[in-house]
Design a protein around this motif. Structure first.
Motif, PDB file in Angstrom:
ATOM      1  N   LEU A 126       9.802   0.655  14.170  1.00  0.00           N
ATOM      2  CA  LEU A 126       9.882   1.349  12.929  1.00  0.00           C
ATOM      3  C   LEU A 126       9.518   0.207  11.660  1.00  0.00           C
ATOM      4  CD1 LEU A 126       9.646   3.989  11.580  1.00  0.00           C
ATOM      5  CD2 LEU A 126      12.061   3.623  11.156  1.00  0.00           C
ATOM      6  N   ALA A 127      10.170  -0.985  11.819  1.00  0.00           N
ATOM      7  CA  ALA A 127      10.115  -2.004  11.006  1.00  0.00           C
ATOM      8  C   ALA A 127       8.660  -2.538  10.760  1.00  0.00           C
ATOM      9  CB  ALA A 127      11.142  -3.136  10.981  1.00  0.00           C
ATOM     10  N   LEU A 139      14.901  -0.536   3.315  1.00  0.00           N
ATOM     11  CA  LEU A 139      15.360  -1.383   2.231  1.00  0.00           C
ATOM     12  C   LEU A 139      14.361  -1.994   1.404  1.00  0.00           C
ATOM     13  CD1 LEU A 139      18.334  -3.118   4.244  1.00  0.00           C
ATOM     14  CD2 LEU A 139      18.446  -1.199   3.100  1.00  0.00           C
ATOM     15  N   ASP A 140      13.273  -2.340   2.088  1.00  0.00           N
ATOM     16  CA  ASP A 140      12.108  -2.906   1.258  1.00  0.00           C
ATOM     17  C   ASP A 140      11.029  -2.933   2.119  1.00  0.00           C
ATOM     18  OD1 ASP A 140      11.302  -4.328  -1.025  1.00  0.00           O
ATOM     19  OD2 ASP A 140      10.995  -5.846   0.449  1.00  0.00           O
ATOM     20  N   ILE A 141       9.597  -2.563   1.265  1.00  0.00           N
ATOM     21  CA  ILE A 141       8.348  -2.636   1.920  1.00  0.00           C
ATOM     22  C   ILE A 141       7.524  -3.565   1.087  1.00  0.00           C
ATOM     23  CG2 ILE A 141       6.309  -1.343   2.746  1.00  0.00           C
ATOM     24  CD1 ILE A 141       8.110   0.949   3.373  1.00  0.00           C
ATOM     25  N   GLY A 142       7.169  -4.652   1.683  1.00  0.00           N
ATOM     26  CA  GLY A 142       6.249  -5.323   0.832  1.00  0.00           C
ATOM     27  C   GLY A 142       4.784  -5.296   1.574  1.00  0.00           C
ATOM     28  N   HIS A 143       3.817  -6.187   1.008  1.00  0.00           N
ATOM     29  CA  HIS A 143       2.568  -6.204   1.633  1.00  0.00           C
ATOM     30  C   HIS A 143       2.714  -7.058   2.810  1.00  0.00           C
ATOM     31  CE1 HIS A 143      -1.909  -5.876   1.488  1.00  0.00           C
ATOM     32  NE2 HIS A 143      -1.710  -7.200   2.102  1.00  0.00           N
ATOM     33  N   GLY A 144       2.661  -6.201   4.079  1.00  0.00           N
ATOM     34  CA  GLY A 144       2.631  -7.102   5.373  1.00  0.00           C
ATOM     35  C   GLY A 144       3.982  -7.503   5.617  1.00  0.00           C
ATOM     36  N   ALA A 157       0.769  -1.222   0.045  1.00  0.00           N
ATOM     37  CA  ALA A 157       0.102  -0.033   0.040  1.00  0.00           C
ATOM     38  C   ALA A 157       1.035   1.237   0.167  1.00  0.00           C
ATOM     39  CB  ALA A 157      -0.876   0.033   1.209  1.00  0.00           C
ATOM     40  N   ILE A 158       2.101   1.063   0.188  1.00  0.00           N
ATOM     41  CA  ILE A 158       3.198   2.197   0.241  1.00  0.00           C
ATOM     42  C   ILE A 158       4.485   1.971  -0.593  1.00  0.00           C
ATOM     43  CG2 ILE A 158       3.898   2.060   2.671  1.00  0.00           C
ATOM     44  CD1 ILE A 158       3.558   5.254   2.799  1.00  0.00           C
ATOM     45  N   SER A 159       5.190   2.764  -1.097  1.00  0.00           N
ATOM     46  CA  SER A 159       6.458   2.225  -1.660  1.00  0.00           C
ATOM     47  C   SER A 159       7.328   2.939  -0.621  1.00  0.00           C
ATOM     48  CB  SER A 159       6.684   3.010  -2.867  1.00  0.00           C
ATOM     49  OG  SER A 159       6.699   4.562  -2.714  1.00  0.00           O
ATOM     50  N   THR A 168      12.118  -4.740   5.413  1.00  0.00           N
ATOM     51  CA  THR A 168      13.254  -4.848   5.897  1.00  0.00           C
ATOM     52  C   THR A 168      13.914  -3.566   6.062  1.00  0.00           C
ATOM     53  OG1 THR A 168      13.334  -7.144   4.728  1.00  0.00           O
ATOM     54  CG2 THR A 168      15.650  -5.888   5.354  1.00  0.00           C
ATOM     55  N   LEU A 169      14.499  -3.219   7.352  1.00  0.00           N
ATOM     56  CA  LEU A 169      15.273  -2.174   7.408  1.00  0.00           C
ATOM     57  C   LEU A 169      16.560  -2.409   7.894  1.00  0.00           C
ATOM     58  CD1 LEU A 169      12.105  -1.256   7.481  1.00  0.00           C
ATOM     59  CD2 LEU A 169      12.744   0.408   9.304  1.00  0.00           C
ATOM     60  N   ARG A 170      17.430  -1.267   7.783  1.00  0.00           N
ATOM     61  CA  ARG A 170      19.111  -1.505   8.463  1.00  0.00           C
ATOM     62  C   ARG A 170      19.185  -0.355   9.453  1.00  0.00           C
ATOM     63  NH1 ARG A 170      22.432  -2.204   3.709  1.00  0.00           N
ATOM     64  NH2 ARG A 170      22.019   0.186   3.628  1.00  0.00           N
TER      65      ARG A 170
END
Length: 147
Positions: free
Chosen positions: A71-72, A36-41, A11-13, A44-46
């Motif tokens: 935040l992740a 780093l990445d957001i998927g549907h649910g 729902a968000i990039s 991945t953050l660093r």
């Protein structure tokens, strides 16, 4: 209803989430976390390797890991629901071992959404190795009228 299918479009990039943080959650920039990445649910953050994140002995401080996990999960929830008004209801952190030098990756996954969302985060060294911490969290998902 479980809405964590990886085949669904988030729902968000990543760019949209970074803009959301800048406009509504500027305090998030203090940790200098990389999205780093957001998927549907999923997300991945660093947390980068910085001396400001460490306590005595060179270990990353617990509050830094908790902020990363929180935040992740927020990123994963917004990715699944689009609800930017989500707020943490509970966060349980299990510290498993000392963090080695280098950054830390947070792999968040939403397990359930509805009026509340529940998820988990596994924190692992960015250089590889065994998990250093695990978080379990629930979130309230208010409607726009309640926010």
């Amino acid at each position: 209803m479980n809405t964590t299918s990886t085949a669904m479009t988030p729902a968000i990039s990543v760019d949209g989430f970074q803009q959301l943080l800048q406009s509504h959650h500027p305090f998030a920039s203090i940790l200098a976390i990389d999205i780093l990445d957001i998927g549907h649910g999923t997300a991945t953050l660093r947390l980068p390797d910085r001396s400001e994140h460490q306590r005595l002995g060179g270990m990353i401080a617990g509050p830094m890991l908790m902020g990363l996990a929180d935040l992740a999960l927020y990123a994963a929830i917004v990715g699944a629901t689009g609800n930017e008004h989500a707020v943490t209801a509970s966060l349980t952190m299990n510290f498993l071992r000392k963090t080695p030098s280098g950054g830390v990756l947070a792999h968040a996954k939403i397990l359930k959404t509805g009026r509340l969302a529940a998820g988990e985060v596994l924190l692992v060294p960015a250089t590889g190795g065994d998990p250093v911490a695990q978080a379990i969290s629930t979130w309230a998902l208010p409607t726009a009228k309640q926010a």
